[in-house]
Design a protein around this motif. Structure first.
Motif, PDB file in Angstrom:
ATOM      1  N   THR A   8       0.818  -1.211   0.000  1.00  0.00           N
ATOM      2  CA  THR A   8       0.000   0.000   0.000  1.00  0.00           C
ATOM      3  C   THR A   8       0.853   1.263   0.000  1.00  0.00           C
ATOM      4  N   ALA A   9       2.107   1.143   0.507  1.00  0.00           N
ATOM      5  CA  ALA A   9       2.974   2.325   0.550  1.00  0.00           C
ATOM      6  C   ALA A   9       3.748   2.520  -0.748  1.00  0.00           C
ATOM      7  N   LEU A  11       3.269   3.219  -3.842  1.00  0.00           N
ATOM      8  CA  LEU A  11       3.090   4.335  -4.775  1.00  0.00           C
ATOM      9  C   LEU A  11       3.665   5.649  -4.252  1.00  0.00           C
ATOM     10  N   ASP A  12       3.986   5.695  -2.959  1.00  0.00           N
ATOM     11  CA  ASP A  12       4.502   6.941  -2.384  1.00  0.00           C
ATOM     12  C   ASP A  12       6.007   6.925  -2.178  1.00  0.00           C
ATOM     13  N   LEU A  13       6.677   5.869  -2.631  1.00  0.00           N
ATOM     14  CA  LEU A  13       8.112   5.738  -2.350  1.00  0.00           C
ATOM     15  C   LEU A  13       8.971   5.923  -3.600  1.00  0.00           C
ATOM     16  N   PRO A  32       8.023   9.504  -6.840  1.00  0.00           N
ATOM     17  CA  PRO A  32       6.712   9.226  -7.439  1.00  0.00           C
ATOM     18  C   PRO A  32       6.238  10.307  -8.412  1.00  0.00           C
ATOM     19  N   ASP A  33       6.722  11.540  -8.280  1.00  0.00           N
ATOM     20  CA  ASP A  33       6.297  12.574  -9.229  1.00  0.00           C
ATOM     21  C   ASP A  33       7.190  12.631 -10.465  1.00  0.00           C
ATOM     22  N   ASP A 322       8.681   3.960 -12.385  1.00  0.00           N
ATOM     23  CA  ASP A 322       7.264   4.011 -12.039  1.00  0.00           C
ATOM     24  C   ASP A 322       6.590   2.658 -12.254  1.00  0.00           C
ATOM     25  N   ARG A 325       7.147   0.516  -9.291  1.00  0.00           N
ATOM     26  CA  ARG A 325       6.291   1.023  -8.219  1.00  0.00           C
ATOM     27  C   ARG A 325       4.885   0.437  -8.361  1.00  0.00           C
TER      28      ARG A 325
END
Lengths: 333, 333
Positions: A8-9, A11-13, A32-33, A322, A325
């Motif tokens: 669950t984490a 996508l933010d790493l 992530p960006d 990405d 991810r």
């Protein structure tokens, strides 16, 4: 695989992205960006499978050590044909891989969650997530380099075909009995719309009409056979009329192929990336003009937007990062 | 819209399928397993929009009255280009529709849940659900008739492109400066691999080499310009060597186009339907032979299976019926 990361984490790493070309392994730490916060590279010892894997491992360890904090995993994009699962490289034009279980090899070696796949697919995903194709329902990314590569994103998924090798549109036949291609066929699109095509046409013109090509020939001490696409590009940037004409010819072939792809796939956006795309409107202008004239059903239907790629040479590693991810978030890394 | 149907029950109920061609409106009551239990038809008054809608309504009411029991809704497939939503016919070659809000018109008229779309898309869906492409991850259905139509099913969804007009591969350009096409371009695939192409090649041969084409010319009282694809097909079935050669030529162009589509989409299955497909192996044999020689990356990758369609002329209405069933189940009819 360890070190494991909470799904669950994911996508933010940050993740590691690796781009394997014919001459180098380039890697980066990617947020992530899409921001790259660190990079590393090694030469690719193309003839040896294990030495190539050594180079990948070295880049990964260097980046992971400097980064210190948690990383989702490693996304690896390579010039080659992968099977549908991404487990196996079927064939790579520049590297020694033939039916190589790359994912298994790298998994054992790196002990990190992995995404492994085609570099043009990774670049296409990056343009869809962060670049010119952002948010498009049906985006094609055409990579114009030595040849033509590509990837497509349909309804938010990278679409790799039934066997993993979709997007090889550089090998559509556009001229029966046309120019010989490295793939063994004749008349492939990439023989008319690519960096190689540009050089080939320049050499043909210079050999048959040296007077017309005088200013191009000055760049290679009169030796027509030394002319490459790079020479033409440099000459065009300096305003050379023949060079501009040759670029327009490549652009026209590009536009025709986009019209053909539009008949098949009806994309909303077609993004042009790769080395040749830095020539910008000198190529894209004629491509759009041809597309407008050649789009099947023009007048009754919209055509795709044709846009320059936004992410440049880093697209492959940003996209691969990405993709690992997402693979971790979906539990498939 | 009324009479409404419970979404959850939709997949288990019969639906009406309607296929609108240039000359007739054909309809049927279709069970969830693809069985047709009743049919009806009317002539298509092609020049009038409202008269065409009258014919559709008459077929629907006739079938619904005889059926009596619950029907999920009406699926309508028509020869034409639809926008992405299926709400609007952008253009229809045989009918009077130009930017016609067909879905709204029919909705008002029929007061039943609707699916409206391209007939080749509906036929492709039928082959995916019940026919030769059953269960394929990535199936292309190529309809060889007067021209070439098509539809594709990717990961269990009909894929219609960003603007609703994907699958128009009959208009890929396969020969620069080639035969003129009704679409306004030259060299479209359907000018080389279709019923029309067969007739055109026969006429060219008969005009330039009457002696070689003597047995074909007997069928048209020596008037080469009267030769059609039908004549060639009939002669081939009777073993005429020239006719068989002409069919093989169409098959070879078919196989080349499948190779091109494989470079783009990497399908698992390519299904050949439409009128020309009844010629079976006389066309499919040469197509497979060409595909084997022309598939980009052959030796390193699998190619698609090339199969004859299984559902015949009813594919369009069977597919349209199933598509309205799914649309109701998904709450989008």
């Amino acid at each position: 695989m360890s070190p494991s990361v909470d799904q669950t984490a994911a996508l933010d790493l940050p993740a590691l992205g690796i781009d394997i070309g014919g001459t180098k392994v380039a890697g980066g730490v990617v947020l992530p960006d899409g921001t790259i916060t660190d990079t590393a590279r090694r030469a690719t010892p193309g003839k040896s499978v294990s030495a190539t894997e050594d180079a990948i491992a070295a880049v990964v360890e260097e980046l992971a050590d400097r980064h210190g904090g948690p990383l989702v995993g490693v996304g690896v994009g390579a010039a080659g044909w992968f099977d549908r699962t991404g487990d196996t490289v079927l064939f790579s034009p520049h590297l020694a891989w033939r039916n190589q279980p790359l994912r298994k090899d790298l998994g054992t070696r790196l002990q990190r969650p992995l995404w492994v796949g085609n570099d043009a697919d990774a670049a296409a995903w990056a343009e869809y997530r962060y670049g010119a194709a952002r948010g498009s329902d049906l985006a094609l990314v055409i990579t114009l380099g030595t040849g033509i590569g590509g990837g497509m994103v349909i309804d938010g998924r990278l679409q790799r075909g039934a066997h993993g090798v979709a997007g090889e549109w550089g090998h559509m036949r556009v001229v029966p009995d046309g120019r010989l291609c490295a793939c063994g066929n004749r008349g492939c699109w990439e023989q008319y719309a690519s960096g190689n095509a540009l050089g080939q046409t320049a050499r043909e013109v210079a050999n048959s009409s040296p007077a017309a090509a005088a200013s191009l020939l000055e760049r290679v001490e009169g030796q027509a056979d030394r002319l490459t696409g790079e020479h033409v590009a440099t000459a065009a940037a300096a305003g050379d009329p023949l060079a501009l004409e040759l670029l327009a010819e490549v652009g026209t072939w590009l536009g025709q192929g986009i019209a053909d792809l539009s008949a098949v796939l009806d994309p909303g956006v077609v993004v042009i990336g790769g080395g040749v795309s830095v020539l910008g409107e000198m190529v894209l202008g004629p491509a759009r003009a041809r597309l407008e004239r050649a789009l099947p059903g023009r007048g009754f239907r919209p055509g795709p937007q044709v846009l320059a790629a936004e992410l440049g040479a880093q697209a492959g590693l940003v996209g691969a990062a990405d993709l690992v991810r997402r693979a971790v978030a979906e539990g498939v890394a």
